[in-house]
Design a protein around this motif. Structure first.
Motif, PDB file in Angstrom:
ATOM      1  N   SER A   1     -75.175  72.802 -45.179  1.00  9.59           N
ATOM      2  CA  SER A   1     -75.616  72.759 -46.576  1.00  9.59           C
ATOM      3  C   SER A   1     -75.273  71.448 -47.265  1.00  9.59           C
ATOM      4  CB  SER A   1     -74.999  73.923 -47.359  1.00  9.59           C
ATOM      5  OG  SER A   1     -75.542  75.152 -46.943  1.00  9.59           O
ATOM      6  N   TYR A   2     -74.201  70.791 -46.858  1.00 10.64           N
ATOM      7  CA  TYR A   2     -73.775  69.559 -47.527  1.00 10.64           C
ATOM      8  C   TYR A   2     -74.384  68.321 -46.874  1.00 10.64           C
ATOM      9  CZ  TYR A   2     -70.253  72.695 -49.518  1.00 10.64           C
ATOM     10  OH  TYR A   2     -69.624  73.724 -50.158  1.00 10.64           O
ATOM     11  N   GLY A   3     -74.255  68.208 -45.564  1.00  9.18           N
ATOM     12  CA  GLY A   3     -74.799  67.055 -44.869  1.00  9.18           C
ATOM     13  C   GLY A   3     -76.302  66.917 -45.067  1.00  9.18           C
ATOM     14  N   SER A   4     -77.002  68.045 -45.157  1.00 10.00           N
ATOM     15  CA  SER A   4     -78.451  68.004 -45.367  1.00 10.00           C
ATOM     16  C   SER A   4     -78.813  67.389 -46.711  1.00 10.00           C
ATOM     17  CB  SER A   4     -79.032  69.423 -45.288  1.00 10.00           C
ATOM     18  OG  SER A   4     -78.775  70.007 -44.033  1.00 10.00           O
ATOM     19  N   ARG A   5     -77.873  67.421 -47.641  1.00  4.96           N
ATOM     20  CA  ARG A   5     -78.096  66.852 -48.975  1.00  4.96           C
ATOM     21  C   ARG A   5     -77.308  65.564 -49.164  1.00  4.96           C
ATOM     22  NH1 ARG A   5     -78.210  72.481 -49.216  1.00  4.96           N
ATOM     23  NH2 ARG A   5     -80.059  73.322 -50.281  1.00  4.96           N
ATOM     24  N   GLU A   6     -76.888  64.992 -48.037  1.00  6.12           N
ATOM     25  CA  GLU A   6     -76.143  63.729 -48.018  1.00  6.12           C
ATOM     26  C   GLU A   6     -74.866  63.806 -48.848  1.00  6.12           C
ATOM     27  OE1 GLU A   6     -78.805  60.593 -49.105  1.00  6.12           O
ATOM     28  OE2 GLU A   6     -80.025  60.827 -47.288  1.00  6.12           O
TER      29      GLU A   6
ATOM     30  N   SER B   1     -87.927  71.799 -50.845  1.00  6.47           N
ATOM     31  CA  SER B   1     -87.817  70.364 -51.088  1.00  6.47           C
ATOM     32  C   SER B   1     -86.813  69.789 -50.092  1.00  6.47           C
ATOM     33  CB  SER B   1     -87.365  70.077 -52.518  1.00  6.47           C
ATOM     34  OG  SER B   1     -86.126  70.700 -52.787  1.00  6.47           O
ATOM     35  N   GLY B   2     -87.327  69.196 -49.023  1.00  5.40           N
ATOM     36  CA  GLY B   2     -86.449  68.603 -48.033  1.00  5.40           C
ATOM     37  C   GLY B   2     -86.316  69.434 -46.774  1.00  5.40           C
ATOM     38  N   VAL B   3     -85.271  69.116 -46.016  1.00  4.40           N
ATOM     39  CA  VAL B   3     -85.020  69.755 -44.726  1.00  4.40           C
ATOM     40  C   VAL B   3     -83.562  70.174 -44.641  1.00  4.40           C
ATOM     41  CG1 VAL B   3     -84.920  69.384 -42.226  1.00  4.40           C
ATOM     42  CG2 VAL B   3     -86.830  68.455 -43.540  1.00  4.40           C
ATOM     43  N   LEU B   4     -83.322  71.358 -44.114  1.00  5.76           N
ATOM     44  CA  LEU B   4     -81.971  71.843 -43.871  1.00  5.76           C
ATOM     45  C   LEU B   4     -81.637  71.589 -42.414  1.00  5.76           C
ATOM     46  CD1 LEU B   4     -79.453  73.469 -44.817  1.00  5.76           C
ATOM     47  CD2 LEU B   4     -80.679  75.544 -44.120  1.00  5.76           C
ATOM     48  N   HIS B   5     -80.665  70.710 -42.173  1.00  9.94           N
ATOM     49  CA  HIS B   5     -80.236  70.433 -40.809  1.00  9.94           C
ATOM     50  C   HIS B   5     -79.264  71.525 -40.352  1.00  9.94           C
ATOM     51  CE1 HIS B   5     -82.133  66.512 -40.969  1.00  9.94           C
ATOM     52  NE2 HIS B   5     -81.552  66.297 -42.141  1.00  9.94           N
TER      53      HIS B   5
ATOM     54  N   HIS C   1     -72.723  70.077 -56.856  1.00 11.30           N
ATOM     55  CA  HIS C   1     -74.180  69.984 -56.783  1.00 11.30           C
ATOM     56  C   HIS C   1     -74.791  71.074 -55.909  1.00 11.30           C
ATOM     57  CE1 HIS C   1     -74.199  66.099 -58.841  1.00 11.30           C
ATOM     58  NE2 HIS C   1     -73.206  65.713 -58.037  1.00 11.30           N
ATOM     59  N   VAL C   2     -73.984  71.648 -55.025  1.00 13.63           N
ATOM     60  CA  VAL C   2     -74.469  72.709 -54.140  1.00 13.63           C
ATOM     61  C   VAL C   2     -73.636  73.952 -54.418  1.00 13.63           C
ATOM     62  CG1 VAL C   2     -74.809  73.436 -51.743  1.00 13.63           C
ATOM     63  CG2 VAL C   2     -75.190  71.050 -52.393  1.00 13.63           C
ATOM     64  N   LYS C   3     -74.183  74.885 -55.140  1.00 10.66           N
ATOM     65  CA  LYS C   3     -73.441  76.075 -55.564  1.00 10.66           C
ATOM     66  C   LYS C   3     -73.622  77.215 -54.567  1.00 10.66           C
ATOM     67  CE  LYS C   3     -73.521  75.059 -60.516  1.00 10.66           C
ATOM     68  NZ  LYS C   3     -72.072  74.798 -60.576  1.00 10.66           N
ATOM     69  N   ALA C   4     -72.554  78.001 -54.402  1.00 13.76           N
ATOM     70  CA  ALA C   4     -72.589  79.127 -53.471  1.00 13.76           C
ATOM     71  C   ALA C   4     -73.677  80.119 -53.839  1.00 13.76           C
ATOM     72  CB  ALA C   4     -71.225  79.816 -53.440  1.00 13.76           C
TER      73      ALA C   4
ATOM     74  N   HIS D   1     -70.482  77.522 -43.215  1.00 12.41           N
ATOM     75  CA  HIS D   1     -69.244  76.749 -43.312  1.00 12.41           C
ATOM     76  C   HIS D   1     -68.601  76.832 -44.699  1.00 12.41           C
ATOM     77  CE1 HIS D   1     -71.192  73.597 -45.705  1.00 12.41           C
ATOM     78  NE2 HIS D   1     -72.198  73.617 -44.850  1.00 12.41           N
ATOM     79  N   GLY D   2     -67.318  76.455 -44.737  1.00  6.71           N
ATOM     80  CA  GLY D   2     -66.576  76.402 -45.989  1.00  6.71           C
ATOM     81  C   GLY D   2     -66.800  75.094 -46.717  1.00  6.71           C
ATOM     82  N   CYS D   3     -65.989  74.834 -47.759  1.00 11.69           N
ATOM     83  CA  CYS D   3     -66.204  73.670 -48.615  1.00 11.69           C
ATOM     84  C   CYS D   3     -65.915  72.358 -47.902  1.00 11.69           C
ATOM     85  CB  CYS D   3     -65.351  73.770 -49.874  1.00 11.69           C
ATOM     86  SG  CYS D   3     -63.582  73.535 -49.589  1.00 11.69           S
ATOM     87  N   GLY D   4     -65.253  72.407 -46.735  1.00 12.30           N
ATOM     88  CA  GLY D   4     -64.993  71.193 -45.979  1.00 12.30           C
ATOM     89  C   GLY D   4     -66.204  70.674 -45.236  1.00 12.30           C
ATOM     90  N   GLY D   5     -67.285  71.452 -45.224  1.00 10.71           N
ATOM     91  CA  GLY D   5     -68.493  71.040 -44.532  1.00 10.71           C
ATOM     92  C   GLY D   5     -68.544  71.531 -43.100  1.00 10.71           C
TER      93      GLY D   5
END
Length: 276
Positions: free
Chosen positions: A92-97, A34-38, A108-111, A57-61
């Motif tokens: 992982s984060y930017g791809s999900r805005e 569902s969607g695209v991973l940048h 919302h995005v779990k390891a 990447h870490g939690c900072g994006g």
């Protein structure tokens, strides 16, 4: 006319190399269910096939408004690139805005869920690229990304396709507490690097996790750097600051001085581990 003596050639070549601009990554899109991973791709020149590293990447994006790849990840990508590796950095984060997820209460995005899905999708995409050495795809992750890596290399998470599995994995200061409690093991040679003074992740939990895997999994090794803190491998690390964390949101900090030696030693460890 002035002539350059032979003794000056190495100096001039070194200066030219230092002055050369860093290679720009290529933006790629990886299909998800569902969607695209940048993602950002650093690739050597030529047709390959190249050994390839998926960097998490870490939690900072992964990046910021000013740069698609944060300096620490860019530094590692360029280091790996110079040794002949292609480097794929999924966002992982930017791809999900989403922005940075450090200290975010509602994750919302779990390891162990979405980020493992991103790892599988990245691997599947790489398996279709002609320039990839399919039997030499490895993983490297930091903090939250390293925690995701630990979930991705468990025997239960093996890929269902017929392609080669990951060659190796390197986890920088993951949160090992849940994995240690679940009796973690790995199907992929896995190296864990952590500072003895890390008060964000837990060195004792990582030691317990790795020691517990001996005899019932692929090779697992841990290196604990005396005096080093969380985020020790970041170039020009800021002063250390104490922070709380959860498995899904690991803040990024560092400590000047003691971290410098750990950073240098870790670079050698990573190079040797990925060259196995």
């Amino acid at each position: 006319m002035r002539f350059v003596t032979p003794a000056l050639f190495p100096i001039l070549l070194m200066s030219a190399a230092q002055a050369a601009p860093a290679p720009a990554p290529q933006a790629v899109e990886i299909p998800l269910s569902s969607g695209v991973l940048h993602a950002q791709l650093f690739k050597p020149e030529g047709a390959g096939p190249f050994p390839t590293v998926i960097a998490l990447h870490g939690c900072g994006g992964l990046g910021s408004r000013a740069d698609s790849v944060q300096p620490r990840y860019r530094d590692w990508a360029e280091r790996l690139l110079k040794s002949g590796n292609a480097v794929l950095l999924p966002d992982s984060y930017g791809s999900r805005e989403l922005g940075p997820q450090c200290r975010v209460k509602e994750i919302h995005v779990k390891a162990r869920r979405e980020r493992v899905t991103d790892i599988a999708a990245s691997r599947a995409w790489l398996m279709k690229q002609a320039w990839v050495a399919r039997n030499r795809v490895s993983l490297i992750g930091w903090a939250n990304g390293a925690s995701a890596l630990l979930w991705a290399v468990r025997p239960q998470a093996v890929a269902r396709d017929a392609g080669p599995d990951f060659r190796a994995a390197v986890a920088f200061y993951p949160d090992c507490r849940i994995s240690a409690g679940l009796g973690w093991s790995t199907r992929v040679p896995t190296l864990v690097l952590i500072g003895a003074n890390d008060d964000v992740s837990s060195p004792p939990a990582c030691r317990q996790m790795v020691d517990g895997a001996h005899g019932r999994s692929a090779l697992a090794r841990i290196v604990v750097y005396p005096g080093a803190y969380h985020d020790f491998d970041r170039a020009n690390t800021p002063l250390h600051a104490v922070a709380s964390s959860t498995d899904a949101a690991v803040p990024e900090h560092g400590h000047l001085g003691t971290d410098s030696q750990a950073r240098t030693e870790s670079q050698k460890e990573v190079a040797e581990w990925l060259a196995r």
